[in-house]
Enzyme design. Structure first.
Site, mmCIF file in Angstrom:
data_model
loop_
_atom_site.group_PDB
_atom_site.id
_atom_site.type_symbol
_atom_site.label_atom_id
_atom_site.label_comp_id
_atom_site.label_asym_id
_atom_site.label_seq_id
_atom_site.Cartn_x
_atom_site.Cartn_y
_atom_site.Cartn_z
ATOM 1 N N SER A 68 -3.867 -6.628 -0.038
ATOM 2 C CA SER A 68 -5.073 -6.759 -0.842
ATOM 3 C C SER A 68 -5.232 -5.482 -1.664
ATOM 4 O O SER A 68 -4.285 -5.005 -2.280
ATOM 5 C CB SER A 68 -6.283 -7.014 0.062
ATOM 6 O OG SER A 68 -7.467 -7.124 -0.687
ATOM 7 N N TYR A 83 -9.602 -9.440 -11.000
ATOM 8 C CA TYR A 83 -8.745 -8.912 -9.939
ATOM 9 C C TYR A 83 -9.524 -8.766 -8.634
ATOM 10 O O TYR A 83 -9.067 -9.201 -7.567
ATOM 11 C CB TYR A 83 -8.169 -7.566 -10.378
ATOM 12 C CG TYR A 83 -7.192 -6.952 -9.407
ATOM 13 C CD1 TYR A 83 -5.916 -7.477 -9.255
ATOM 14 C CD2 TYR A 83 -7.536 -5.827 -8.656
ATOM 15 C CE1 TYR A 83 -5.003 -6.913 -8.366
ATOM 16 C CE2 TYR A 83 -6.634 -5.253 -7.769
ATOM 17 C CZ TYR A 83 -5.372 -5.801 -7.632
ATOM 18 O OH TYR A 83 -4.475 -5.232 -6.753
ATOM 19 N N LYS A 93 -9.019 -10.678 -4.948
ATOM 20 C CA LYS A 93 -8.764 -9.949 -3.709
ATOM 21 C C LYS A 93 -9.884 -10.155 -2.682
ATOM 22 O O LYS A 93 -9.619 -10.238 -1.470
ATOM 23 C CB LYS A 93 -8.572 -8.457 -3.996
ATOM 24 C CG LYS A 93 -7.311 -8.131 -4.799
ATOM 25 C CD LYS A 93 -6.045 -8.596 -4.097
ATOM 26 C CE LYS A 93 -4.789 -8.095 -4.810
ATOM 27 N NZ LYS A 93 -3.544 -8.548 -4.126
#
Length: 280
Positions: free
Chosen positions: A135, A149, A153
């Protein structure tokens, strides 16, 4: 090594995936190193006896199933899965097109799900295994200019936390790895995908952020080779951690998150605790 573990690593053609593959091979393990371009994977790692390079686009479930089948036919099993492959769509939310956000989620969330879905039957049959998903601290703390993004994650981590509950009865462990800033190619120009849209309100901030990232690229404090070696330690724990913070900067960000969350809990504890239904 009498009992060689078999590692299946995605995104092994560049960045952190190369270091992880090399570390696992250096420890004497058997490694399936995957990537969309097998030639680049072989070039990055080098030909080795315990290495099997397999083509894999993680966004394609059929390819994931085929790659796992090839791996099991070659090495007999898969003990450790490292979901490393990913990409990075940088930019403010309004400037990222819906298509870009969908692509970000498809690669960073659905991709690891595809590979894990293909591997789990092997691990359940063996009643053992370890699923490691890479991650980011951006999956724990919202980061400026990283809306897509961070979303991918955060979602990856939510899935991994629940997956642990699903597979624990079958002797399978899961670990979320949250790296801080490591000296990989993530901030290099060819690794970043910029917004398709442009809004004047964000122009100045975008220019400043891009300049800051350009100046940081290649100067990040973390050593990916050391992270790869640390993963070997984590994978050999009898009870590996469900979440592992990689880097002093990652620890600092996590500790600040804990402080902030605790302050928010205390600030509204009375209001939050007053919501019970009162039967009459």
């Amino acid at each position: 090594m009498a009992n060689k573990k078999v590692w299946f690593i995605t995104g092994a053609g560049r960045g952190m995936g190369v270091d992880i593959a090399k570390a696992a091979l250096g420890a004497g393990y058997q490694v399936i190193a995957t990537g969309r371009n097998p030639e680049k994977v072989t070039e990055a790692i080098g030909e080795q006896e315990n290495l099997l390079v397999v083509k894999l686009d993680i966004t394609n479930l059929a390819e994931a199933e085929a790659a796992v089948k090839i791996a099991v036919e070659h090495f007999g099993t898969i003990d450790v899965l490292v979901n490393n492959a990913g990409n990075f769509y940088a930019g403010y939310f309004e400037e990222l097109s819906p298509a870009q956000i969908e692509k970000q989620l498809t690669t960073n969330l659905i991709g690891p799900m595809n590979v894990t879905r293909a591997v789990l039957p092997i691990m359940r049959k063996a009643r053992s295994g370890h699923i490691i998903s890479i991650s980011s601290t951006a999956g724990l703390v919202g980061v400026d200019f990283c809306s897509a993004y961070s979303t991918s994650k955060f979602a990856l981590e939510g899935w991994m936390e629940t997956l642990q509950l699903d597979v624990e009865p079958y002797g399978i462990n899961t670990t979320i790895v949250e790296p801080g800033f490591f000296r990989t190619d993530l901030l290099e120009p060819e690794s970043r995908i910029w917004p398709e849209l442009s809004i004047d309100d964000y122009k100045e901030r975008t220019e400043q952020t891009r300049a800051a990232w350009d100046s940081m690229s290649g100067k990040q404090g973390g050593d990916p080779a050391k992270l790869a070696q640390a993963l070997l330690t984590i994978a050999n724990e009898k009870q590996p951690p469900q979440r592992w913070l990689a880097g002093a900067d990652a620890i600092e960000m996590a500790e600040q998150k804990v402080v902030t969350l605790q302050k928010q809990i205390e600030a509204y504890r009375e209001l939050s605790s007053s919501l019970a239904y009162e039967d009459k």
